[in-house]
Design a protein around this motif. Structure first.
Motif, PDB file in Angstrom:
ATOM      1  N   GLY A 299       0.799  -1.219   0.000  1.00  0.00           N
ATOM      2  CA  GLY A 299       0.000   0.000   0.000  1.00  0.00           C
ATOM      3  C   GLY A 299       0.827   1.262   0.000  1.00  0.00           C
ATOM      4  N   GLY A 300       2.138   1.111  -0.209  1.00  0.00           N
ATOM      5  CA  GLY A 300       3.027   2.263  -0.182  1.00  0.00           C
ATOM      6  C   GLY A 300       3.752   2.432   1.136  1.00  0.00           C
ATOM      7  N   GLY A 301       3.517   1.541   2.094  1.00  0.00           N
ATOM      8  CA  GLY A 301       4.220   1.575   3.368  1.00  0.00           C
ATOM      9  C   GLY A 301       5.363   0.574   3.401  1.00  0.00           C
ATOM     10  N   PHE A 302       6.358   0.845   4.257  1.00  0.00           N
ATOM     11  CA  PHE A 302       7.549   0.003   4.310  1.00  0.00           C
ATOM     12  C   PHE A 302       8.026  -0.153   5.751  1.00  0.00           C
ATOM     13  CE2 PHE A 302       7.391   1.705   0.082  1.00  0.00           C
ATOM     14  CZ  PHE A 302       7.792   0.650  -0.716  1.00  0.00           C
ATOM     15  N   SER A 303       8.640  -1.297   6.023  1.00  0.00           N
ATOM     16  CA  SER A 303       9.270  -1.576   7.311  1.00  0.00           C
ATOM     17  C   SER A 303      10.731  -1.907   7.033  1.00  0.00           C
ATOM     18  CB  SER A 303       8.575  -2.757   7.989  1.00  0.00           C
ATOM     19  OG  SER A 303       9.224  -3.112   9.181  1.00  0.00           O
ATOM     20  N   CYS A 304      11.659  -1.156   7.643  1.00  0.00           N
ATOM     21  CA  CYS A 304      13.073  -1.210   7.265  1.00  0.00           C
ATOM     22  C   CYS A 304      13.933  -1.853   8.353  1.00  0.00           C
ATOM     23  CB  CYS A 304      13.599   0.193   6.971  1.00  0.00           C
ATOM     24  SG  CYS A 304      12.705   1.042   5.639  1.00  0.00           S
ATOM     25  N   ALA A 305      15.014  -2.494   7.902  1.00  0.00           N
ATOM     26  CA  ALA A 305      15.983  -3.087   8.811  1.00  0.00           C
ATOM     27  C   ALA A 305      17.348  -3.079   8.141  1.00  0.00           C
ATOM     28  CB  ALA A 305      15.578  -4.510   9.177  1.00  0.00           C
ATOM     29  N   ALA A 306      18.406  -3.195   8.958  1.00  0.00           N
ATOM     30  CA  ALA A 306      19.760  -3.256   8.414  1.00  0.00           C
ATOM     31  C   ALA A 306      19.973  -4.579   7.686  1.00  0.00           C
ATOM     32  CB  ALA A 306      20.787  -3.108   9.534  1.00  0.00           C
ATOM     33  N   ILE A 307      20.713  -4.519   6.576  1.00  0.00           N
ATOM     34  CA  ILE A 307      21.032  -5.733   5.826  1.00  0.00           C
ATOM     35  C   ILE A 307      22.123  -6.532   6.528  1.00  0.00           C
ATOM     36  CG2 ILE A 307      22.169  -6.500   3.688  1.00  0.00           C
ATOM     37  CD1 ILE A 307      20.433  -4.557   2.189  1.00  0.00           C
ATOM     38  N   SER A 308      23.114  -5.841   7.085  1.00  0.00           N
ATOM     39  CA  SER A 308      24.172  -6.500   7.849  1.00  0.00           C
ATOM     40  C   SER A 308      24.720  -5.498   8.849  1.00  0.00           C
ATOM     41  CB  SER A 308      25.284  -7.010   6.937  1.00  0.00           C
ATOM     42  OG  SER A 308      26.058  -5.930   6.445  1.00  0.00           O
ATOM     43  N   GLU A 309      25.603  -5.954   9.728  1.00  0.00           N
ATOM     44  CA  GLU A 309      26.171  -5.060  10.733  1.00  0.00           C
ATOM     45  C   GLU A 309      27.326  -4.230  10.181  1.00  0.00           C
ATOM     46  OE1 GLU A 309      25.009  -4.487  13.793  1.00  0.00           O
ATOM     47  OE2 GLU A 309      23.352  -5.780  13.172  1.00  0.00           O
ATOM     48  N   LYS A 310      27.904  -4.635   9.075  1.00  0.00           N
ATOM     49  CA  LYS A 310      29.066  -3.950   8.510  1.00  0.00           C
ATOM     50  C   LYS A 310      28.659  -2.579   7.983  1.00  0.00           C
ATOM     51  CE  LYS A 310      32.792  -4.525   5.108  1.00  0.00           C
ATOM     52  NZ  LYS A 310      33.863  -4.142   6.043  1.00  0.00           N
ATOM     53  N   ARG A 311      29.518  -1.583   8.245  1.00  0.00           N
ATOM     54  CA  ARG A 311      29.304  -0.224   7.753  1.00  0.00           C
ATOM     55  C   ARG A 311      30.366   0.099   6.717  1.00  0.00           C
ATOM     56  NH1 ARG A 311      27.187   3.751  12.485  1.00  0.00           N
ATOM     57  NH2 ARG A 311      25.864   2.287  13.596  1.00  0.00           N
ATOM     58  N   ASP A 312      29.931   0.434   5.527  1.00  0.00           N
ATOM     59  CA  ASP A 312      30.823   0.830   4.447  1.00  0.00           C
ATOM     60  C   ASP A 312      30.377   2.186   3.913  1.00  0.00           C
ATOM     61  OD1 ASP A 312      32.557  -1.496   4.172  1.00  0.00           O
ATOM     62  OD2 ASP A 312      30.759  -2.560   3.495  1.00  0.00           O
ATOM     63  N   ILE A 313      31.264   2.815   3.143  1.00  0.00           N
ATOM     64  CA  ILE A 313      30.862   4.034   2.430  1.00  0.00           C
ATOM     65  C   ILE A 313      30.227   3.572   1.119  1.00  0.00           C
ATOM     66  CG2 ILE A 313      31.638   6.243   1.522  1.00  0.00           C
ATOM     67  CD1 ILE A 313      34.065   6.048   3.335  1.00  0.00           C
TER      68      ILE A 313
END
Length: 486
Positions: A299-313
């Motif tokens: 319906g145009g709504g989203f629920s978000c989460a991190a893909i992994s713990e690693k942080r990259d640029i």
């Protein structure tokens, strides 16, 4: 900063997208990465999530984006690069690199333009059968470069405005059969430009929003049949403006809202079916924290989460089928660290690893089938003499396959052939003719799939069956029926 890869839409209309020639097949995808100040990379996939990387050409450049499609007459995917000649020591122009089917490319300039091009998208902008390129330019007018089918282009302005455009995506945003362009702009309203079918456009703001939109992707986010847009926004690590979802009304208008909390400061966006429901999902590239997957509710709504713990640029993302499990995967372009591949598990989870050991200044990524000559032959010619459409196929394959043929009318795909085939050592010609109303431009896609339902060969074309708009057909109304031959 760029459009992602060619993926299935929420309505399952990957066939309609394929008919644009704007994307690769779905078998053991390879990746092309653009880099700032070094040679662009092609990484050939092994079908299990691993890659072997080499260079697209011997030239260093300043490529900011890349799009994949069938530019010339051979069946091998090609790449078009958007380049920024303002970078010191890299006075590059936009380039077209024609693939040889074995991971090699032959590159040349698209035109004499020296614009600061940050985004590129491919599609059929005018009425011929040749793939065209749209470039998003930062300080000059955006450009439409019409292809001649042999790797050459003729370029014209999209609009009289010089918007600070960072990315572009193509799709059918209104009811006519012509492709429109949606531009992501920096600190000015994003633009939608409705195509006229001849390479011209009429442009208007998507909404009054003036965030720093870094990328845009199009797909069916809600339940209606109108194409929607998702923009990634990035004004810095403390950007208060979340990424945005803009629901289309089918006339070129949009109603926009925040994608979800915690989606500010994003540099790239791609759409695809990440989990097992029928709703389109979003994958976001994050240069400041973890990359994200946002599962859609239809319906145009989203629920978000991190893909992994690693942080990259991380600067950009593309999605596609990288390994053989059938679940959508994500490939990220990364600065100062190895590019990353994240294999999806079909439920919204991912397992990530480095694409290679190289630490690049990655800017963008696109997926395609660059590295292996197909184990089959599949050619298609199409012509229309009212009231009959005639399709002639040439088919051969080293393995048993299933032969599929679809027509696309007004963006609606109809499957007309699905037939199992044995091994065919010597190419055979298969004619197919049937009555068809005058429907304007009709797309034709034919594929051979193996026992794992992976595409091993595919060809797409278009044929003009009459003046555009003379008739319409949709699966719901069934105004005409097409049957596969007995």
């Amino acid at each position: 900063m760029r459009e992602g890869a060619f993926v299935r839409s929420a309505t399952g209309s990957f066939v309609a997208l394929a008919l644009l020639g704007a994307g690769p097949s779905f078998a053991d995808l390879d990746a092309i990465f653009t880099t700032d100040g070094t040679r662009d990379r092609v990484c050939l996939g092994n079908g299990a999530g691993g890659f072997a990387c080499g260079f697209v050409s011997d030239e260093d450049g300043a490529s900011e984006d890349v799009a994949v499609g069938l530019i010339n007459a051979d069946p091998f995917p090609d790449a078009v690069f958007a380049d920024d000649p303002s970078l010191p020591n890299f006075p590059a122009r936009n380039r077209v690199c024609l693939g040889d089917g074995a991971g090699g490319f032959s590159c040349s300039d698209v035109s004499d333009d020296t614009n600061r091009s940050l985004g590129v998208a491919l599609g059929h902008v005018n009425a011929d059968a040749h793939l065209d390129a749209i470039f998003a330019n930062l300080t000059t007018r955006n450009r439409a470069c019409l292809g001649n089918g042999a790797g050459g282009f003729t370029c014209v302005d999209v609009d009289t405005d010089s918007d600070p455009s960072l990315a572009v995506a193509l799709g059918h945003v209104n009811a006519d059969p012509y492709l429109g362009a949606v531009f992501a702009n920096g600190f000015e309203p994003n633009k939608v430009c409705l195509g006229d079918g001849g390479g011209g456009f009429i442009c208007a703001p998507v909404s009054p929003d003036a965030a720093n939109s870094t990328d845009v992707a199009l797909g069916h986010v809600d339940a209606d049949p109108h194409l929607d847009a998702v923009f990634s926004n990035n004004s810095g690590p403390f950007d208060p403006l979340p990424s945005r979802v803009c629901l289309g009304d089918g006339t070129g208008g949009f109603t926009c809202s925040d994608l979800a909390p915690g989606t500010a400061g994003r540099s790239g966006v791609a759409l695809g079916h990440v989990d097992s429901d029928s709703h389109l999902d979003v994958v976001l590239a994050n240069p400041f924290a973890q990359n994200q997957v946002c599962l859609g509710d239809g319906g145009g709504g989203f629920s978000c989460a991190a893909i992994s713990e690693k942080r990259d640029i991380t600067t950009n993302v593309a999605v596609g089928l990288v390994d053989g499990d059938g679940h959508l995967d994500a490939v990220f372009a990364t600065r100062q660290n190895p590019n990353r591949v994240c294999l999806g598990d079909g439920s919204g989870g991912f397992v990530c690893s480095d694409v290679s050991e190289d630490e690049e200044f990655g800017e963008a990524v696109a997926l395609g089938d660059f590295g292996a000559l197909p184990p089959c032959t599949l050619d298609l010619s199409a012509y229309y003499a009212a009231p009959n459409l005639t399709l002639d196929f040439e088919i051969a394959s080293k393995v048993p396959t299933t032969w599929n043929v679809w027509l696309s009318v007004g963006g609606n795909p109809f499957q007309i052939v699905r037939a199992p085939l044995p091994v065919i050592e010597t190419p055979v010609t298969v004619p197919l003719a049937f009555p068809l109303p005058s429907l304007g431009r009709v797309g034709v896609l034919t594929t051979l799939t193996d026992s794992d339902k992976e595409i091993v060969c595919d060809v797409r074309t278009t044929v003009q069956t009459g003046p555009p708009g003379t008739a319409r057909a949709t699966p719901a109304t069934g105004e005409f029926a097409i049957r596969a031959p007995e």
